[in-house]
Write a protein that holds these residues in place. Structure first.
Motif, PDB file in Angstrom:
ATOM      1  N   TYR A 103      23.551 -22.135 -20.886  1.00  0.00           N
ATOM      2  CA  TYR A 103      24.109 -22.788 -21.978  1.00  0.00           C
ATOM      3  C   TYR A 103      25.445 -22.929 -21.680  1.00  0.00           C
ATOM      4  O   TYR A 103      26.127 -22.283 -20.870  1.00  0.00           O
ATOM      5  CB  TYR A 103      24.059 -21.887 -23.236  1.00  0.00           C
ATOM      6  CG  TYR A 103      22.435 -21.727 -23.864  1.00  0.00           C
ATOM      7  CD1 TYR A 103      21.562 -21.149 -23.437  1.00  0.00           C
ATOM      8  CD2 TYR A 103      22.544 -22.670 -24.902  1.00  0.00           C
ATOM      9  CE1 TYR A 103      20.360 -21.103 -24.004  1.00  0.00           C
ATOM     10  CE2 TYR A 103      21.142 -23.023 -25.655  1.00  0.00           C
ATOM     11  CZ  TYR A 103      20.077 -22.212 -25.228  1.00  0.00           C
ATOM     12  OH  TYR A 103      18.870 -22.079 -25.773  1.00  0.00           O
ATOM     13  N   GLN A 113      29.410 -23.513 -23.455  1.00  0.00           N
ATOM     14  CA  GLN A 113      30.314 -23.439 -24.913  1.00  0.00           C
ATOM     15  C   GLN A 113      31.610 -24.186 -24.511  1.00  0.00           C
ATOM     16  O   GLN A 113      32.441 -23.448 -23.820  1.00  0.00           O
ATOM     17  CB  GLN A 113      30.235 -21.861 -25.278  1.00  0.00           C
ATOM     18  CG  GLN A 113      30.660 -21.980 -26.634  1.00  0.00           C
ATOM     19  CD  GLN A 113      30.967 -20.436 -27.335  1.00  0.00           C
ATOM     20  OE1 GLN A 113      31.115 -19.731 -26.394  1.00  0.00           O
ATOM     21  NE2 GLN A 113      30.628 -20.333 -28.440  1.00  0.00           N
ATOM     22  N   GLY A 118      35.889 -23.330 -29.260  1.00  0.00           N
ATOM     23  CA  GLY A 118      35.528 -23.675 -30.650  1.00  0.00           C
ATOM     24  C   GLY A 118      34.189 -24.297 -31.107  1.00  0.00           C
ATOM     25  O   GLY A 118      34.077 -24.378 -32.363  1.00  0.00           O
ATOM     26  N   GLN A 119      33.432 -24.259 -30.050  1.00  0.00           N
ATOM     27  CA  GLN A 119      32.097 -24.875 -30.467  1.00  0.00           C
ATOM     28  C   GLN A 119      30.795 -23.863 -30.289  1.00  0.00           C
ATOM     29  O   GLN A 119      31.139 -22.757 -29.775  1.00  0.00           O
ATOM     30  CB  GLN A 119      31.803 -26.001 -29.411  1.00  0.00           C
ATOM     31  CG  GLN A 119      32.833 -27.012 -29.660  1.00  0.00           C
ATOM     32  CD  GLN A 119      32.772 -27.796 -30.869  1.00  0.00           C
ATOM     33  OE1 GLN A 119      31.995 -28.196 -31.274  1.00  0.00           O
ATOM     34  NE2 GLN A 119      34.039 -27.975 -31.314  1.00  0.00           N
ATOM     35  N   GLY A 120      29.768 -24.165 -30.936  1.00  0.00           N
ATOM     36  CA  GLY A 120      28.695 -23.583 -30.541  1.00  0.00           C
ATOM     37  C   GLY A 120      27.957 -23.685 -29.104  1.00  0.00           C
ATOM     38  O   GLY A 120      28.745 -24.301 -28.326  1.00  0.00           O
ATOM     39  N   LEU A 121      26.876 -23.321 -29.004  1.00  0.00           N
ATOM     40  CA  LEU A 121      26.067 -23.198 -27.274  1.00  0.00           C
ATOM     41  C   LEU A 121      25.339 -24.324 -27.369  1.00  0.00           C
ATOM     42  O   LEU A 121      24.574 -24.766 -28.179  1.00  0.00           O
ATOM     43  CB  LEU A 121      25.568 -21.949 -27.082  1.00  0.00           C
ATOM     44  CG  LEU A 121      26.350 -20.838 -26.497  1.00  0.00           C
ATOM     45  CD1 LEU A 121      27.259 -20.113 -27.582  1.00  0.00           C
ATOM     46  CD2 LEU A 121      25.547 -19.833 -25.919  1.00  0.00           C
ATOM     47  N   GLU A 143      33.020 -22.204 -21.054  1.00  0.00           N
ATOM     48  CA  GLU A 143      32.121 -20.896 -20.807  1.00  0.00           C
ATOM     49  C   GLU A 143      30.746 -21.092 -20.731  1.00  0.00           C
ATOM     50  O   GLU A 143      30.119 -21.940 -21.706  1.00  0.00           O
ATOM     51  CB  GLU A 143      32.536 -19.904 -21.965  1.00  0.00           C
ATOM     52  CG  GLU A 143      32.156 -18.480 -21.446  1.00  0.00           C
ATOM     53  CD  GLU A 143      32.879 -17.357 -22.163  1.00  0.00           C
ATOM     54  OE1 GLU A 143      33.539 -17.773 -23.373  1.00  0.00           O
ATOM     55  OE2 GLU A 143      32.960 -16.257 -21.811  1.00  0.00           O
ATOM     56  N   PHE A 203      26.939 -19.425 -20.234  1.00  0.00           N
ATOM     57  CA  PHE A 203      26.093 -18.418 -20.462  1.00  0.00           C
ATOM     58  C   PHE A 203      24.792 -18.504 -19.913  1.00  0.00           C
ATOM     59  O   PHE A 203      24.252 -19.613 -20.222  1.00  0.00           O
ATOM     60  CB  PHE A 203      25.761 -18.209 -21.965  1.00  0.00           C
ATOM     61  CG  PHE A 203      27.287 -17.654 -22.561  1.00  0.00           C
ATOM     62  CD1 PHE A 203      28.031 -18.674 -23.093  1.00  0.00           C
ATOM     63  CD2 PHE A 203      27.735 -16.315 -22.624  1.00  0.00           C
ATOM     64  CE1 PHE A 203      29.378 -18.154 -23.716  1.00  0.00           C
ATOM     65  CE2 PHE A 203      28.854 -15.971 -23.189  1.00  0.00           C
ATOM     66  CZ  PHE A 203      29.809 -17.019 -23.878  1.00  0.00           C
ATOM     67  N   THR A 240      27.274 -12.034 -20.342  1.00  0.00           N
ATOM     68  CA  THR A 240      28.604 -11.910 -20.939  1.00  0.00           C
ATOM     69  C   THR A 240      29.541 -13.195 -20.750  1.00  0.00           C
ATOM     70  O   THR A 240      30.425 -13.200 -21.189  1.00  0.00           O
ATOM     71  CB  THR A 240      29.253 -10.729 -20.508  1.00  0.00           C
ATOM     72  OG1 THR A 240      29.235 -10.637 -19.056  1.00  0.00           O
ATOM     73  CG2 THR A 240      28.801  -9.428 -20.953  1.00  0.00           C
TER      74      THR A 240
END
Lengths: 111, 114
Positions: free
Chosen positions: B36, B38, B41-44, B88, B90, B106
């Motif tokens: 995923y 991100q 300030g957003q969702g994944l 970022e 994940f 993480t």
């Protein structure tokens, strides 16, 4: 376009308040999840639900509860907010065995 | 116990350079694996997923990942990074312990230099 909608992007609450975070999905998914996200800790599962009125504890359920009265809505409740619950909260939904769809998140600050 | 490790907290690359983000998992059965992204300030957003079959998986935005069972790895790659890839990332493994849920790493924060 399929969606998971979290009712608030930003919230500021006082210590001791009862806080409700709402999440609604329009994909008829069975499963719904609440995570919190903190720097260096990634996403940690708080609670999840695989059916209406069903709930299971995740890895960090202490201080939280949830409610799922309807298939499309999954609410996270902080019974008595504390400063260590300041975090980003992410809701997600999925069909059985499928990928997650995430909401945009709610950044909660407890003062 | 099931776990996901992303050993790199931060990675910096120049625009146009290649990228590889590492992910290792620990899970006894055949895993479902995900990456995923991100943005701030957003969702994944789901980049790609592996359930079975071809171990090289293509995703959105020019990303791909390769599942290597012998190394318990699912590394994410992109041949040429764009400034808009700064975000970022994940890695997650789907586990079935009665009910189906994800375990996330993480995260790796990617910075792109112009």
């Amino acid at each position: 376009d399929v969606k998971v909608t979290q009712s608030s992007r930003y919230l500021v609450k006082r210590t001791g308040e009862k806080v409700f975070l709402e999440c609604v999905q329009d994909m008829d998914h069975e499963n719904m999840f609440w995570y919190r996200q903190d720097p260096g800790l990634g996403l940690r599962l708080i609670y999840f639900s695989y059916d209406v009125k069903m709930k299971e504890k995740g890895d960090i359920p202490e201080g939280y509860s949830v409610s799922r009265e309807k298939k499309e809505r999954f609410s996270l409740i902080l019974e008595s907010a504390s400063t260590n619950q300041t975090s980003m909260y992410l809701c997600a939904s999925s069909s059985q065995g499928g990928g997650y769809t995430f909401g945009s998140g709610t950044r909660l600050t407890v003062v | 116990a099931q776990s996901v490790t992303q050993p790199d907290i931060h990675i910096t690359v120049s625009e146009g350079a290649s990228l590889e983000l590492r992910c290792n998992y620990s899970y006894g059965a055949t895993p479902y694996l995900f990456w995923y992204v991100q943005s701030p300030g957003q969702g994944l957003q789901l980049l790609l997923k592996y359930f079975s079959g071809d171990t090289l998986v293509q995703g959105i935005k020019g990303f791909e990942a390769e599942f290597k069972r012998s190394q318990s790895s699912f590394n994410l790659r992109k041949p040429s990074v764009h400034w808009s890839d700064a975000a970022e990332y994940f890695c997650a493994v789907g586990v079935n312990s009665g009910t189906y849920k994800y375990i996330f790493g993480t995260g790796t924060r990617l910075k792109v230099l112009a």
